[in-house]
Design a protein around this motif. Structure first.
Motif, PDB file in Angstrom:
ATOM      1  N   LEU A 137     -27.637  96.482 -32.041  1.00  0.00           N
ATOM      2  CA  LEU A 137     -27.050  97.058 -30.834  1.00  0.00           C
ATOM      3  C   LEU A 137     -27.211  98.570 -30.813  1.00  0.00           C
ATOM      4  N   ARG A 138     -27.333  99.090 -29.613  1.00  0.00           N
ATOM      5  CA  ARG A 138     -27.537 100.525 -29.426  1.00  0.00           C
ATOM      6  C   ARG A 138     -26.202 101.233 -29.299  1.00  0.00           C
ATOM      7  N   GLU A 139     -26.090 102.367 -29.990  1.00  0.00           N
ATOM      8  CA  GLU A 139     -24.899 103.198 -29.881  1.00  0.00           C
ATOM      9  C   GLU A 139     -25.165 104.377 -28.965  1.00  0.00           C
ATOM     10  N   SER A 140     -24.222 104.672 -28.093  1.00  0.00           N
ATOM     11  CA  SER A 140     -24.339 105.797 -27.173  1.00  0.00           C
ATOM     12  C   SER A 140     -22.997 106.503 -27.119  1.00  0.00           C
ATOM     13  N   ASN A 141     -22.995 107.775 -27.489  1.00  0.00           N
ATOM     14  CA  ASN A 141     -21.766 108.576 -27.497  1.00  0.00           C
ATOM     15  C   ASN A 141     -20.666 107.925 -28.333  1.00  0.00           C
ATOM     16  N   GLY A 142     -21.073 107.336 -29.471  1.00  0.00           N
ATOM     17  CA  GLY A 142     -20.104 106.734 -30.364  1.00  0.00           C
ATOM     18  C   GLY A 142     -19.584 105.386 -29.909  1.00  0.00           C
ATOM     19  N   ARG A 143     -20.193 104.802 -28.868  1.00  0.00           N
ATOM     20  CA  ARG A 143     -19.724 103.515 -28.339  1.00  0.00           C
ATOM     21  C   ARG A 143     -20.858 102.493 -28.367  1.00  0.00           C
ATOM     22  N   VAL A 144     -20.485 101.243 -28.639  1.00  0.00           N
ATOM     23  CA  VAL A 144     -21.434 100.128 -28.655  1.00  0.00           C
ATOM     24  C   VAL A 144     -20.925  99.084 -27.669  1.00  0.00           C
ATOM     25  N   LYS A 145     -21.792  98.681 -26.737  1.00  0.00           N
ATOM     26  CA  LYS A 145     -21.402  97.688 -25.733  1.00  0.00           C
ATOM     27  C   LYS A 145     -22.014  96.334 -26.067  1.00  0.00           C
ATOM     28  N   PHE A 146     -21.238  95.270 -25.816  1.00  0.00           N
ATOM     29  CA  PHE A 146     -21.767  93.922 -26.000  1.00  0.00           C
ATOM     30  C   PHE A 146     -20.990  92.969 -25.102  1.00  0.00           C
ATOM     31  N   ARG A 147     -21.579  91.791 -24.903  1.00  0.00           N
ATOM     32  CA  ARG A 147     -20.973  90.789 -24.037  1.00  0.00           C
ATOM     33  C   ARG A 147     -20.216  89.764 -24.859  1.00  0.00           C
ATOM     34  N   VAL A 148     -19.010  89.406 -24.411  1.00  0.00           N
ATOM     35  CA  VAL A 148     -18.208  88.362 -25.038  1.00  0.00           C
ATOM     36  C   VAL A 148     -18.324  87.108 -24.193  1.00  0.00           C
ATOM     37  N   HIS A 149     -18.725  85.981 -24.791  1.00  0.00           N
ATOM     38  CA  HIS A 149     -18.785  84.725 -24.054  1.00  0.00           C
ATOM     39  C   HIS A 149     -18.162  83.610 -24.871  1.00  0.00           C
ATOM     40  N   TYR A 150     -18.322  82.357 -24.421  1.00  0.00           N
ATOM     41  CA  TYR A 150     -17.514  81.250 -24.925  1.00  0.00           C
ATOM     42  C   TYR A 150     -17.748  80.927 -26.391  1.00  0.00           C
ATOM     43  N   GLU A 151     -18.993  80.911 -26.829  1.00  0.00           N
ATOM     44  CA  GLU A 151     -19.265  80.614 -28.232  1.00  0.00           C
ATOM     45  C   GLU A 151     -19.115  81.877 -29.080  1.00  0.00           C
ATOM     46  N   PRO A 152     -18.675  81.729 -30.327  1.00  0.00           N
ATOM     47  CA  PRO A 152     -18.433  82.904 -31.165  1.00  0.00           C
ATOM     48  C   PRO A 152     -19.697  83.699 -31.449  1.00  0.00           C
ATOM     49  N   GLN A 153     -19.545  85.009 -31.426  1.00  0.00           N
ATOM     50  CA  GLN A 153     -20.565  85.933 -31.906  1.00  0.00           C
ATOM     51  C   GLN A 153     -19.925  86.750 -33.016  1.00  0.00           C
ATOM     52  N   TYR A 154     -20.753  87.267 -33.921  1.00  0.00           N
ATOM     53  CA  TYR A 154     -20.197  88.065 -34.986  1.00  0.00           C
ATOM     54  C   TYR A 154     -20.999  89.348 -35.095  1.00  0.00           C
ATOM     55  N   LEU A 155     -20.261  90.443 -35.255  1.00  0.00           N
ATOM     56  CA  LEU A 155     -20.837  91.771 -35.341  1.00  0.00           C
ATOM     57  C   LEU A 155     -20.535  92.322 -36.722  1.00  0.00           C
ATOM     58  N   ARG A 156     -21.555  92.833 -37.384  1.00  0.00           N
ATOM     59  CA  ARG A 156     -21.379  93.287 -38.757  1.00  0.00           C
ATOM     60  C   ARG A 156     -22.319  94.441 -39.066  1.00  0.00           C
ATOM     61  N   GLY A 157     -22.207  94.974 -40.280  1.00  0.00           N
ATOM     62  CA  GLY A 157     -23.064  96.070 -40.715  1.00  0.00           C
ATOM     63  C   GLY A 157     -22.362  97.406 -40.727  1.00  0.00           C
ATOM     64  N   PHE A 158     -21.160  97.479 -40.171  1.00  0.00           N
ATOM     65  CA  PHE A 158     -20.422  98.740 -40.118  1.00  0.00           C
ATOM     66  C   PHE A 158     -19.240  98.678 -41.080  1.00  0.00           C
ATOM     67  N   THR A 159     -18.606  99.817 -41.320  1.00  0.00           N
ATOM     68  CA  THR A 159     -17.555  99.869 -42.333  1.00  0.00           C
ATOM     69  C   THR A 159     -16.177 100.150 -41.753  1.00  0.00           C
ATOM     70  N   GLY A 160     -16.087 100.759 -40.588  1.00  0.00           N
ATOM     71  CA  GLY A 160     -14.783 101.109 -40.047  1.00  0.00           C
ATOM     72  C   GLY A 160     -14.077  99.923 -39.425  1.00  0.00           C
ATOM     73  N   LEU A 161     -12.781 100.093 -39.140  1.00  0.00           N
ATOM     74  CA  LEU A 161     -12.033  99.112 -38.358  1.00  0.00           C
ATOM     75  C   LEU A 161     -12.148  99.517 -36.904  1.00  0.00           C
ATOM     76  N   PRO A 162     -12.830  98.727 -36.085  1.00  0.00           N
ATOM     77  CA  PRO A 162     -13.209  99.192 -34.747  1.00  0.00           C
ATOM     78  C   PRO A 162     -12.052  99.176 -33.765  1.00  0.00           C
TER      79      PRO A 162
END
Length: 388
Positions: free
Chosen positions: A270-295
């Protein structure tokens, strides 16, 4: 039977929903404990490494559970059972959390174990929803796992996350626990069931070494999110509880790059812009990883974002040999349809003679006829005309 399966079966389930008496016709708990002791002794005499699971309970604090624990405490020289096997876990404390009066919370099972000073692993051996939802929840309500639709379907991947969230050490599925209507669906049921199985495997691969951290707060009523920690890495698993509702999420404070894995395990950087990352939430689970902070995660429905490429192009080819490259783009905007991807289209704006691209799949093909350096430029566009 124990001899016939010696070396093949390590875990033996003894009983099924004993506390409900439906599968234990005598409904005599003293008799069940005697039966359990006999089975345990016989199986272990043949295979000392065997493990006994009892008694597929579902009521939480029940007379038969206390009988089992009394017997275990009475004779500490003999291990009556190794694992407490339960069905239909619920979230929180207390009993009867679902409308039909079923089931026991995992905390209740642990409290009873603690009363007797006995510690046993708790495995959900008929995995359904451990939180709001599951087969016992009203089908017309918005539920945790079943989508709140007239004919809701249980998502196995959501069940994996939910069971880990409430603390079950192991999770087992049975075919009738989810999506039984798929077997009679007009679409190809084998393909659909295979995809669901892949979704569970992909999710399990992502979180098998992770520790549950907690629920994501501040979500819309139909969005569910859970945070895991894998060492210093953070993993966010997130989905919509309603099949016909999706939404865009904006994540900040990640302290590192974010990779999104879709329900089948496909990765999108995913692309980061101005410290923000956008993504779509839909019915089946998606998982986002690779970062260390608590978002920090916020949600919005307005505006349209341009898609962007997430695949790395193959920049070498061999004269006379077919060249293939599948360009992939990601669009974080919601579609209003369950699990549908944004229907982006691809175009070849510049390239050598003979190079072509499939506008729907993004597959680029070419057979070079001579060596050289060639400029290639692709464009991806969403239905609203935004492009990259």
């Amino acid at each position: 039977m124990a001899r016939a399966y010696q070396g093949q079966v390590r875990y033996w389930i003894v009983g099924n929903e004993i506390d409900g008496c439906g599968w234990w016709t005598p409904c005599d708990y003293d008799l069940y404990v005697t039966f359990l002791r006999g089975i345990s002794r016989t199986v272990r005499s043949i295979d000392p490494e065997a493990r006994i699971l009892a008694a597929d309970l579902y009521q939480g604090d029940s007379p038969v559970l206390r009988k089992m624990l009394e017997e275990e405490r009475r004779d500490p020289s003999f291990t009556l059972f190794d694992i407490l096997s339960v069905h239909y876990l619920e979230e929180g404390n207390g009993e009867g959390l679902s409308p039909d009066g079923c089931c026991g919370s995992i905390n209740t099972y642990r409290q009873v174990l603690q009363e007797y000073g006995i510690i046993k692993p708790i495995w959900n051996t008929e995995a359904l929803s451990p939180l709001r939802g599951g087969i016992h929840w009203k089908s017309d309500e918005m539920s945790y796992f079943r989508g709140g639709q007239v004919t809701p379907l249980l998502s196995p991947a959501k069940t994996v996350v939910g069971n880990l969230a409430v603390g079950a050490e192991k999770i087992f599925f049975f075919s009738y626990n989810y999506d039984q209507p798929l077997l009679s669906a007009l679409e190809n049921p084998a393909r659909t069931l295979t995809e669901r199985a892949l979704a569970v495997r992909a999710l399990a691969d992502q979180i098998q070494t992770a520790t549950y951290y907690g629920r994501l707060n501040g979500t819309p009523s139909f969005v569910e999110g859970h945070i895991f920690k894998n060492g210093s890495e953070t993993i966010l698993v997130i989905w919509s509880n309603e099949g016909n509702r999706d939404i865009q999420a904006i994540m900040s404070g990640t302290a590192g790059p974010v990779t999104l894995f879709d329900p089948l395990g496909n990765a999108y950087a995913l692309r980061e812009s101005n410290g923000r990352v956008k993504f779509r939430v839909h019915y089946e689970p998606q998982y986002l990883r690779g970062f260390t902070g608590l978002p920090s995660v916020t949600f919005e429905d307005d505006g349209n974002d341009a898609p962007y490429f997430v695949s790395d192009p193959i920049t070498t080819a061999v004269v006379g040999r077919a060249y293939y490259y599948r360009a992939e783009a990601y669009d974080p905007d919601p579609t209003g349809q369950p699990n549908a991807l944004i229907p982006v289209t691809y175009a070849l704006e510049q390239g050598p003679p003979g190079m072509q691209i499939d506008s729907n799949s993004g597959v680029l093909t070419w057979t070079p006829t001579q060596a050289g350096r060639f400029n290639v430029r692709l464009r991806v566009q969403d239905p609203q005309g935004a492009s990259a």
